[in-house]
Design an enzyme around this catalytic site. Structure first.
Site, PDB file in Angstrom:
ATOM      1  N   ASP A 134       0.813  -1.221   0.000  1.00 17.14           N
ATOM      2  CA  ASP A 134       0.000   0.000   0.000  1.00 17.14           C
ATOM      3  C   ASP A 134       0.850   1.277   0.000  1.00 17.14           C
ATOM      4  OD1 ASP A 134      -2.109  -1.679   0.094  1.00 17.14           O
ATOM      5  OD2 ASP A 134      -2.884  -1.062   2.045  1.00 17.14           O
ATOM      6  N   ILE A 187      -1.376  -9.349  -7.069  1.00 20.73           N
ATOM      7  CA  ILE A 187      -0.343  -8.300  -7.163  1.00 20.73           C
ATOM      8  C   ILE A 187       0.635  -8.343  -5.989  1.00 20.73           C
ATOM      9  CG2 ILE A 187      -1.907  -6.794  -8.476  1.00 20.73           C
ATOM     10  CD1 ILE A 187      -2.002  -4.937  -5.998  1.00 20.73           C
TER      11      ILE A 187
HETATM   12  O1  LIG Z   1      -6.946 -10.151   2.992  1.00 19.29           O
HETATM   13  P1  LIG Z   1      -5.864  -9.670   3.880  1.00 19.29           P
HETATM   14  O2  LIG Z   1      -4.752 -10.626   4.034  1.00 19.29           O
HETATM   15  O3  LIG Z   1      -6.368  -9.186   5.185  1.00 19.29           O
HETATM   16  O4  LIG Z   1      -5.176  -8.442   3.151  1.00 19.29           O
HETATM   17  C1  LIG Z   1      -5.847  -7.364   2.589  1.00 19.29           C
HETATM   18  C2  LIG Z   1      -5.047  -6.101   2.779  1.00 19.29           C
HETATM   19  O5  LIG Z   1      -3.665  -6.309   2.751  1.00 19.29           O
HETATM   20  C3  LIG Z   1      -3.013  -5.316   1.987  1.00 19.29           C
HETATM   21  O6  LIG Z   1      -2.568  -5.913   0.792  1.00 19.29           O
HETATM   22  C4  LIG Z   1      -1.793  -4.779   2.684  1.00 19.29           C
HETATM   23  O7  LIG Z   1      -2.072  -4.474   3.986  1.00 19.29           O
HETATM   24  P2  LIG Z   1      -0.947  -4.533   5.135  1.00 19.29           P
HETATM   25  O8  LIG Z   1       0.305  -4.034   4.506  1.00 19.29           O
HETATM   26  O9  LIG Z   1      -1.469  -3.630   6.197  1.00 19.29           O
HETATM   27  O10 LIG Z   1      -0.790  -5.929   5.566  1.00 19.29           O
HETATM   28  C5  LIG Z   1      -4.093  -4.269   1.728  1.00 19.29           C
HETATM   29  O11 LIG Z   1      -3.904  -3.613   0.521  1.00 19.29           O
HETATM   30  C6  LIG Z   1      -5.330  -5.099   1.746  1.00 19.29           C
HETATM   31  O12 LIG Z   1      -6.460  -4.367   2.112  1.00 19.29           O
END
Ligand SMILES: O=P(O)(O)OC[C@H]1O[C@](O)(COP(=O)(O)O)[C@@H](O)[C@@H]1O
Ligand SMILES: Nc1ncnc2c1ncn2[C@@H]1O[C@H](COP(=O)(O)OP(=O)(O)O)[C@@H](O)[C@H]1O
Ligand SMILES: [Mg+2]
Length: 540
Positions: A272, A428
């Site tokens: 992110d 991604i």
């Molecule tokens: O389904 P999960 O594992 O909770 O991850 C979803 C989230 O993880 C991310 O890829 C990254 O989030 P973090 O870096 O806070 O772990 C976000 O873009 C996305 O909303």
């Protein structure tokens, strides 16, 4: 021609540590006319005015700049008997890798947070210790027991960081006891650890994911510190995002409270790119590259069907960097929606009116939406308390919602459209890192090891204006980086898509601002914009 004179303007009411005094030694310490109280950090924070006399068109002109040194915690702040040793590179019988020019970093070397400013508005600068090997270290390598853990969502490059921490500890410092903690923070107290060797990690950078596993939730401070003590760990390397660093900051504070000679270093990870102060987080470049493939697919699809509308939903919880950069790189996007910008869907000046216009003019359109955008439309009251195990708010599906709204509205207006919806989600971030992220991860990992050996703790590593530095974790967790709508990058995007401003006159009910961040017992955070890299937590 520029004369530079330094004068101390004021300092805060905390006692100076010997560490900070060392940083001060080259400056003339003047009277302290003002006292400011530092409420957030428990380490000294000192402010200086620097008066620069610049000659411009033969006119001398005074520019006054204030700066402070970032208070990166150091073991010497609470361990008075801390020993020091020559860096292993310097030993006669060193078997470890030697840098050719023996270029050690001095404690006087710093990296500043701002390199661009307007002469009429001199910035307040923060100087962070420059990352790199120190001539003297505070651990005898044979006595080091290091633990490495990966937490939170996956990110390209996690394995490269694990590999390079192991390689640097092993080859550059001769450390033998390197352990991988499995499945995130909970693995400290609930799983067997694995012994990491250079042979074991040799090829892992070619793979996506993390060989150590990861998890959300499970942060139990006392159990983790107890386990660190019981296992004799004295260097902890935490690879994770904002949540992880929040945990690591309390971990380092607890080690300090117990007066343990344990360093806690974090290597900031997240696709992110919402970590403040540093230029960008690792894995972001790779994620953007993968996201661009989804946009290319959408563009191909909509080009082949009448009135094709391609919607691509990309990750980005509170920050729209992936959507912004992938859209900019593709140049085929007609509209990009990010969490930072509220938008109207229906009626005059709304999104659907623009979609309609694109179809009339070009017969196709590509819309990219970050998952955190437009949450006021898709989160109903029953969602409000839905948090994941780490306390992150769960998001409503804005991509699917827009698909339905656009299709049904245009149908009612008598327009047949070909809808294509692409949601690459985990594709991604589950991939291996690309070449530039690999190099970036290597530098981050090595910087973390050098910082720990130098005795820094409670610190994060990362480049600031291109130079790697050590940053107090407390500064990283006080803000969240988001797309700055005043920044030229956002203007470039708008110029590239040609999208109008869909903002409602009034902020819609339910719009929580770009920052949805809110965890139990914590107040919601102030947004820190990318353009203003200075002063998290400080009142300018
Ligand atoms: O389904 P999960 O594992 O909770 O991850 C979803 C989230 O993880 C991310 O890829 C990254 O989030 P973090 O870096 O806070 O772990 C976000 O873009 C996305 O909303
Ligand atoms: N405020 C906090 N204090 C302590 N630990 C936290 C905090 N927030 C998150 N964590 C822990 O950090 C880990 C990862 O957090 P998460 O938000 O899922 O991912 P990320 O670090 O990528 O943001 C989890 O184990 C979670 O329990
Ligand atoms: Mg996070």
């Amino acid at each position: 021609m520029m004369n530079v004179s330094y004068q101390l303007a004021y300092c805060n009411s905390f006692t100076f540590s010997s560490h900070s005094k060392a940083l001060l030694s080259n400056d003339s310490v003047g009277k302290c006319p003002t006292r400011v109280k530092c409420t957030r950090l428990c380490y000294p924070k000192l402010w200086y005015w620097v008066t620069m006399t610049a000659t411009h068109n033969q006119e001398p002109r005074n520019i006054s700049i204030s700066y402070t040194t970032a208070p990166v915690p150091h073991l010497s702040l609470f361990l008075t008997q801390l020993q020091s040793f020559p860096h292993p590179f310097l030993l006669e019988n060193a078997t470890s890798y030697r840098p050719l020019n023996m270029n050690f970093i001095s404690e006087q070397d710093g990296v500043i947070n701002r390199i661009v400013w307007n002469k009429n508005e001199p910035p307040r600068l923060v100087m962070y210790p420059r990352a790199g090997p120190r001539e003297r270290v505070v651990f005898a390598p044979k006595k080091v027991k290091a633990a490495i853990v990966t937490c939170g969502g996956l990110c390209p490059g996690l394995n490269t960081v694990i590999r390079e921490l192991t390689e640097c500890l092993s080859y550059q410092y001769g450390v033998v006891d390197i352990f991988g903690v499995l499945q995130g923070y909970r693995g400290f107290y609930s799983k067997e650890w694995i012994h990491l060797t250079t042979e074991k990690v040799d090829n892992i950078h070619k793979m996506g994911g993390t060989v150590l596993g990861s998890s959300r939730g499970g942060f139990d401070l006392n159990k983790i510190v107890d386990s660190i003590v019981q296992n004799g760990i004295n260097q902890v390397y935490v690879i994770g995002g904002d949540g992880t660093i929040r945990g690591a900051a309390t971990l380092s504070e607890e080690c300090r409270r117990r007066k343990l000679q344990v360093t806690v270093a974090s290597i900031p990870k997240t696709i992110d790119n919402d970590i403040p102060i540093i230029d960008k987080s690792f894995g972001f470049d790779t994620a953007v590259q993968e996201a661009s493939k989804a946009i290319d697919a959408a563009h191909t699809e909509v080009s082949c069907f009448p009135n094709g509308i391609g919607i691509v939903k990309l990750m980005g919880r509170n920050s729209g960097f992936i959507a912004l950069y992938a859209s900019l790189s593709s140049r085929e996007v007609d509209c990009c929606l990010i969490p930072e910008v509220p938008f109207v869907i229906h009626g005059r000046g709304g999104l659907i009116e623009y979609v309609h216009k694109c179809l009339l003019e070009r017969g196709k359109m590509v819309l990219v939406v970050a998952e955190g955008a437009g949450q006021e439309y898709v989160r109903n009251d029953s969602w409000v308390d839905q948090l994941d195990a780490s306390g992150n708010k769960k998001l409503g599906d804005i991509g699917h919602f827009l698909y339905q709204e656009i299709e049904s509205t245009l149908k009612k207006q008598g327009m047949e459209v070909s809808m294509k919806y692409i949601d690459p989600t985990y594709m991604i971030r589950a991939v291996a890192s690309n070449a530039s992220d690999n190099i970036y991860c290597t530098l981050l990992a090595h910087s973390a090891v050098h910082g720990s050996f130098a005795g820094y703790t409670g610190f994060t590593v990362g480049p600031i204006n291109g130079r790697h530095a050590y940053i107090p974790m407390t500064e990283i967790v006080t803000a969240q980086k988001q797309v700055d709508l005043r920044d030229r990058m956002w203007s470039r995007l708008v110029n590239s898509t040609g999208q109008p401003d869909f903002s409602p006159k009034d902020i819609p009910k339910g719009f929580q601002g770009p920052c949805l961040y809110s965890r139990e017992g914590e107040e919601s955070l102030q947004t820190m914009k990318t353009v203003d890299k200075g002063f998290p937590g400080e009142t300018p």
